[in-house]
Design an enzyme around this catalytic site. Structure first.
Site, mmCIF file in Angstrom:
data_model
loop_
_atom_site.group_PDB
_atom_site.id
_atom_site.type_symbol
_atom_site.label_atom_id
_atom_site.label_comp_id
_atom_site.label_asym_id
_atom_site.label_seq_id
_atom_site.Cartn_x
_atom_site.Cartn_y
_atom_site.Cartn_z
ATOM 1 N N ASP A 95 0.877 -1.168 0.000
ATOM 2 C CA ASP A 95 0.000 0.000 0.000
ATOM 3 C C ASP A 95 0.913 1.215 0.000
ATOM 4 O O ASP A 95 1.666 1.457 0.945
ATOM 5 C CB ASP A 95 -0.900 -0.008 1.242
ATOM 6 C CG ASP A 95 -1.909 1.128 1.232
ATOM 7 O OD1 ASP A 95 -1.660 2.167 0.560
ATOM 8 O OD2 ASP A 95 -2.948 1.016 1.907
ATOM 9 N N ARG A 142 0.370 14.926 14.036
ATOM 10 C CA ARG A 142 0.960 14.545 12.753
ATOM 11 C C ARG A 142 0.975 15.743 11.810
ATOM 12 O O ARG A 142 -0.026 16.447 11.667
ATOM 13 C CB ARG A 142 0.158 13.385 12.129
ATOM 14 C CG ARG A 142 0.828 12.718 10.969
ATOM 15 C CD ARG A 142 -0.017 11.580 10.443
ATOM 16 N NE ARG A 142 -1.192 12.058 9.720
ATOM 17 C CZ ARG A 142 -1.914 11.330 8.876
ATOM 18 N NH1 ARG A 142 -1.595 10.068 8.662
ATOM 19 N NH2 ARG A 142 -2.966 11.827 8.273
#
Length: 390
Positions: A193, A363
């Site tokens: 992925d 993040r």
């Protein structure tokens, strides 16, 4: 780095002018392009043409003037970002749908192998899709284990190793050639992925000898919210892999309108439904807007931006959970703090857009196309103020 030093460094940045290619709100420092890339200015004109001329004027004739071959054409444009050949790529559907196709295809490829191995803590959607896929194949199971025990979990029962190249939380990156070889040594296939990798870090599926891969188009490729995903199958597997969602568009002769299904050649068999042309057009414009940019230049600047931000985090006493070695991470940085959710909310209110990942991760996307050194320093100043006063 001080703000004055950052402002002096920005004009010398060879990627500096790329910022003008994107629509970015005044007064906002956008550090969330790893979730949704900003709007490329070129997309506005491209979408206007698609709406007014192609759909509005040409109507159904546009299917014969570029719409029908768009999955392969756009896949070909995307191939260079992941080290693939154009005829190993297809743009279609969503990452989740494409992942389902490949998992079931891998399980059916060798019925004696019945286990899908993945990482516990992988992006939840990948694990959810894997659960649903194994439920469709009698006897198949999903085995999700911690990263430190992954190697031991790959054995003679493993049909497919499913790994996310860059971890969505920590930014930790797998060594693609090493893990691909490890899967192959056990006789298993591997699927990568690349959602947090494509357009962010160098990827070479051919050199790594990967079997198949998926990824999205709305993060670093700036294809728009819900942009179509891509699917890669190495040429050596194309004749022996079969799409379990055998839709009309994947038929060898769709306009022959035969009842029985016959899979199309090569990557064509991985098509399922009608291409969503408004979304396909937006992704193509996003790719075209960065067609002259090299991934090496992006990776080099990303590493430099990280160094600035991690220095700020260290000074503020934040725990950085992203690898400090640029070769072992993606293009975002993550810090751990018990009040991460509240901190991100305060930052967004102050015009610094990052994101929160449960339970305690701050993040920040370090997208070199439009982020400068002064942006990082100013974001750090706001972060310091939030931590100091809140």
């Amino acid at each position: 780095m001080t703000l004055d030093e950052a402002r002096a460094r920005d004009p010398a940045d060879p990627l500096r002018d790329l910022r003008d290619r994107f629509v970015l709100p005044e007064g906002v420092i956008y550090l969330d392009g790893n979730s949704l890339g900003p709007l490329p200015r070129a997309t506005i004109a491209a979408q206007t043409d698609l709406l007014e001329r192609q759909w509005g004027d040409r109507l159904i004739r546009s299917w014969g003037e570029g719409w029908m071959d768009s999955p392969a054409r756009i896949g070909g444009k995307l191939a260079r970002w992941i080290g693939a050949e154009a005829d190993e790529m297809l743009v279609a559907d969503s990452t989740s749908t494409n992942l389902f196709k490949l998992i079931v295809a891998a399980l059916r490829h060798d019925p004696t192998r019945t286990v899908i191995v993945s990482e516990a803590g992988n992006f939840p959607s990948d694990l959810h899709i894997a659960e649903g896929a194994v439920a469709c194949v009698p006897g198949a199971t999903l085995r999700a284990v911690p990263r430190e025990t992954l190697a031991e979990a790959i054995d003679e029962r493993t049909a497919l190793v499913l790994l996310t190249h860059v971890h969505y939380k920590t930014s930790q990156r797998f060594d693609m050639p090493a893990w691909t070889a490890r899967a192959h040594d056990a006789g298993a296939l591997i699927c990568w992925d690349l959602s947090h990798s494509t357009g962010a870090v160098p990827v070479d599926l051919t050199q790594a000898n990967a079997d198949c891969a998926v990824g999205c188009g709305y993060k670093f490729l700036n294809g728009g919210p819900g942009a179509p995903a891509f699917l890669y199958v190495a040429k050596r597997h194309q004749a022996g892999f079969h799409n379990p969602i055998s839709g009309w568009m994947g038929h060898a002769d769709p306009f022959g309108f035969a009842d029985p299904y016959e899979a199309g050649p090569g990557m064509e068999r991985w098509r399922t439904g009608t291409p969503a042309m408004l979304a396909m057009g937006a992704l193509e414009a996003g790719l075209d807007s960065i067609a002259d940019v090299s991934i090496d230049s992006l990776a080099a600047k990303s590493a430099a931006l990280f160094d600035v931000f991690v220095g700020i985090g260290d000074a503020l006493g934040l725990e950085c959970v992203s690898p400090r070695d640029a070769g072992q991470r993606g293009s975002h940085i993550a810090f751990r703090h018990r009040d991460a959710r509240a901190i991100i909310a305060r930052l967004i209110d102050a015009g610094v857009i990052g994101d929160f990942r449960d339970p305690d991760i701050l993040r920040f996307g370090l997208t070199p196309l439009y982020i400068g050194y002064a942006d990082i320093v100013r974001a750090g100043e706001v972060l310091a103020q939030v931590l100091r006063h809140d």
